[in-house]
Each structure stands twice: as structure tokens, then as C-alpha cells.
Design an enzyme around this catalytic site. Structure first.
Site, PDB file in Angstrom:
ATOM      1  N   SER A  99       0.835  -1.201   0.000  1.00 35.41           N
ATOM      2  CA  SER A  99       0.000   0.000   0.000  1.00 35.41           C
ATOM      3  C   SER A  99       0.874   1.258   0.000  1.00 35.41           C
ATOM      4  O   SER A  99       1.671   1.466  -0.902  1.00 35.41           O
ATOM      5  CB  SER A  99      -0.958  -0.035   1.191  1.00 35.41           C
ATOM      6  N   ASP A 231      -9.684  -5.165  -4.698  1.00 39.09           N
ATOM      7  CA  ASP A 231      -9.122  -4.177  -3.769  1.00 39.09           C
ATOM      8  C   ASP A 231     -10.038  -2.952  -3.752  1.00 39.09           C
ATOM      9  O   ASP A 231     -10.145  -2.236  -4.746  1.00 39.09           O
ATOM     10  CB  ASP A 231      -7.711  -3.789  -4.218  1.00 39.09           C
ATOM     11  N   HIS A 260      -7.539  -5.691  -0.396  1.00 39.75           N
ATOM     12  CA  HIS A 260      -6.363  -4.862  -0.143  1.00 39.75           C
ATOM     13  C   HIS A 260      -5.464  -5.503   0.914  1.00 39.75           C
ATOM     14  O   HIS A 260      -4.247  -5.401   0.841  1.00 39.75           O
ATOM     15  CB  HIS A 260      -6.810  -3.471   0.322  1.00 39.75           C
TER      16      HIS A 260
END
Length: 280
Positions: A99, A231, A260
Site C-alpha cells: 500500500s 481491492d 487490499h
């Protein structure tokens, strides 16, 4: 197995873990917003058992690192990661970022790691590059109102927001038939609340508005891009599918239905793919 602090050039104490044989190939992990190096538990233990040296640090303002009021931007994130790598004199290393940590890896490798000859490979997992924000040059991005909403929720009631996010879209627990893991939710909350509200608030701008197009273009080491097709936090079409086109030596692998937070809830799948990449 050690944990310690390194002081950056601007005087910030950064916490890091350094586990495994010092002569083994190092793998350094970069965590996502608003978490800490603890989010890599499944990967640290897995790669340690495979004989690698594993390193993970808490970003400034996050986890156990100093809760400074400033420097919550991608340039400082990358410089702080570099401070850890230089302190430990990591060579032939593999950098894996999740991320926001994927953005940190891209900037670190482009501006510090490759120029210093320290990096062998990189992996971007559910990562934010090239840029999340919708702009004229990036029409497929998310509107600024999305990120304004994250800022408002962080400022109004961070504790509740940090329960709602992992309980819902982060791990896909809001999907029909999802197996909800309360321990994972509580651990996400614990990590988030350990960090600084100021770092988390400013970090939203860092992960959403930083254009990393040139970082990606500058990276020449083999780079694996992994992304879940479901995601809900960092949509795949505006991130991974664009990033791999900018990388000189990039490979994209996508996962139908994964979220995610797949590194945690699908660690067995992701760890096997990361190991294959590391060993290739």
C-alpha cells in the site's frame, strides 16, 4: 533477533526489527497506512524460516517510531527507510512494500537504493503508485473528496474509523459470505492507534497525491507487482495496471476476489508467490 532505533539526518528515531543471519540475503518490508512493522508478522516469520535476514521498520509517526509533527511525506518516508538500510549496511537486498509502503519502496529504490547499489529486487503489493488522486493527467484516479472523507474521519473519531475500515473494505469483510476475523480487525486497530494522529492525517495526502510516475520509470531492478482484483482501497486499474507499464523490468500478477489486505488474510498464497520471486 534484534530490535533497535536509528536516528535519521533530521533527528527522528526510527524503530526497526532485524532478524536472522547477518550473512543471509536481506529482505526489507515497508508497511502500509496507518499500521506498523507488526503488519508483516506472517511474512517475517515465513522468510526467516526460509533462511533470509528480515528487516522491518515503523514509519515516522507510526508504531514505535518517534511521533514527530512534520516530515510525513514520501520524500521523508524514503529517506527514513534509507537511514535504516545504510545503518545496517544492507546489500543485495529485496524491498517489499504494501500500500503506502509500496510508494515508499518505489521512491526509496529510485532515489536511494539503486543509486547506492544496494537493491537486487523490489515488490509492490496492493501499492498506491503511480498516483491515487484523480487529476487531469490521471483521469482514472479517485476524486479528492474521497481523501477529504478519510481526513475528516481521522480527525473526528480516529478510534472508531480505525475499527470501521478493517471491519469492512480493507480485508473485504464487507463482501457477502466473507469469513470475518475479529483478531485481524483488533490487531489493525491496535497498530493504528499506537501511531500519531498527525502522522496519519498528513499521511493521507502523502499516499494519495504523490505522483510516482518518474520513480517507477527510474527503477531498473526486477519488480513484482501484486494486486487483488477486489481491492476496495487502492483500485487495481488506477494503480497496479498502470505501474507495470511504467516499470522497465516489471511483472504483474493479479488475484481474482482478493482484498487490499490479502497479505494478512491470504498470507499462504502471497508468501509462496513472493518466495518464488525472491528465489528467481
Amino acid at each position: 533477533m534484534t530490535s533497535a532505533f536509528v536516528k535519521t539526518k533530521d533527528g527522528v528515531d526510527i524503530f526497526y526489527k532485524d532478524w536472522g543471519p547477518k550473512d543471509a540475503q536481506p529482505i526489507m518490508f515497508h508497511h502500509g497506512w496507518p499500521l506498523s512493522s507488526d503488519d508483516w508478522d506472517a511474512q517475517l516469520l515465513f522468510f526467516l524460516a526460509k533462511g533470509y535476514r528480515v528487516i522491518a521498520h515503523d514509519r515516522r509517526g507510526h508504531g514505535r517510531s518517534a511521533q514527530v509533527w512534520d516530515g510525513h511525506d514520501m520524500d521523508h518516508y524514503a529517506a527514513d527507510a534509507s537511514a535504516v538500510a545504510e545503518h545496517l549496511d544492507l546489500r543485495n537486498s529485496i524491498h517489499i512494500g504494501h500500500s503506502t509502503g509500496g510508494g515508499e519502496v518505489a521512491r526509496y529504490v529510485a532515489r536511494h537504493g539503486e543509486p547506492q547499489g544496494r537493491v537486487a529486487k523490489a515488490a509492490l503489493v496492493s501499492a498506491v503508485p503511480p498516483i491515487m488522486l484523480k487529476t487531469e493527467a490521471n483521469p482514472g484516479g479517485l476524486p479528492v473528496e474521497v481523501f477529504d472523507g478519510l481526513r475528516a474521519a481521522t480527525a473526528a473519531n480516529r478510534a472508531q474509523f480505525f475499527r470501521d475500515l478493517p471491519s469492512g473494505p480493507f480485508y473485504g469483510f464487507n463482501r457477502p459470505g466473507a469469513k470475518v476475523d475479529e483478531g485481524v480487525i483488533q490487531n489493525w486497530w491496535r497498530q493504528g492507534m499506537t501511531g500519531s494522529a498527525k502522522a496519519h492525517y498528513d499521511g493521507i495526502k502523502a499516499f494519495s497525491e504523490t505522483d510516482q510516475t518518474e520513480d517507477l520509470k527510474a527503477i531498473s531492478v526486477p519488480t513484482l507487482v501484486l494486486h487483488g482484483e477486489d481491492d476496495q482501497i487502492v483500485p487495481i486499474d488506477a494503480s497496479a495496471r498502470l505501474s507495470v507499464k511504467l516499470l522497465k523490468n516489471g511483472t504483474l500478477k493479479t488475484y481474482p476476489g482478493l482484498s487490499h489486505g490479502m497479505l494478512t488474510v491470504n498470507a499462504d498464497v502471497l508468501n509462496a508467490d513472493l518466495l518464488a520471486f525472491v528465489q528467481s
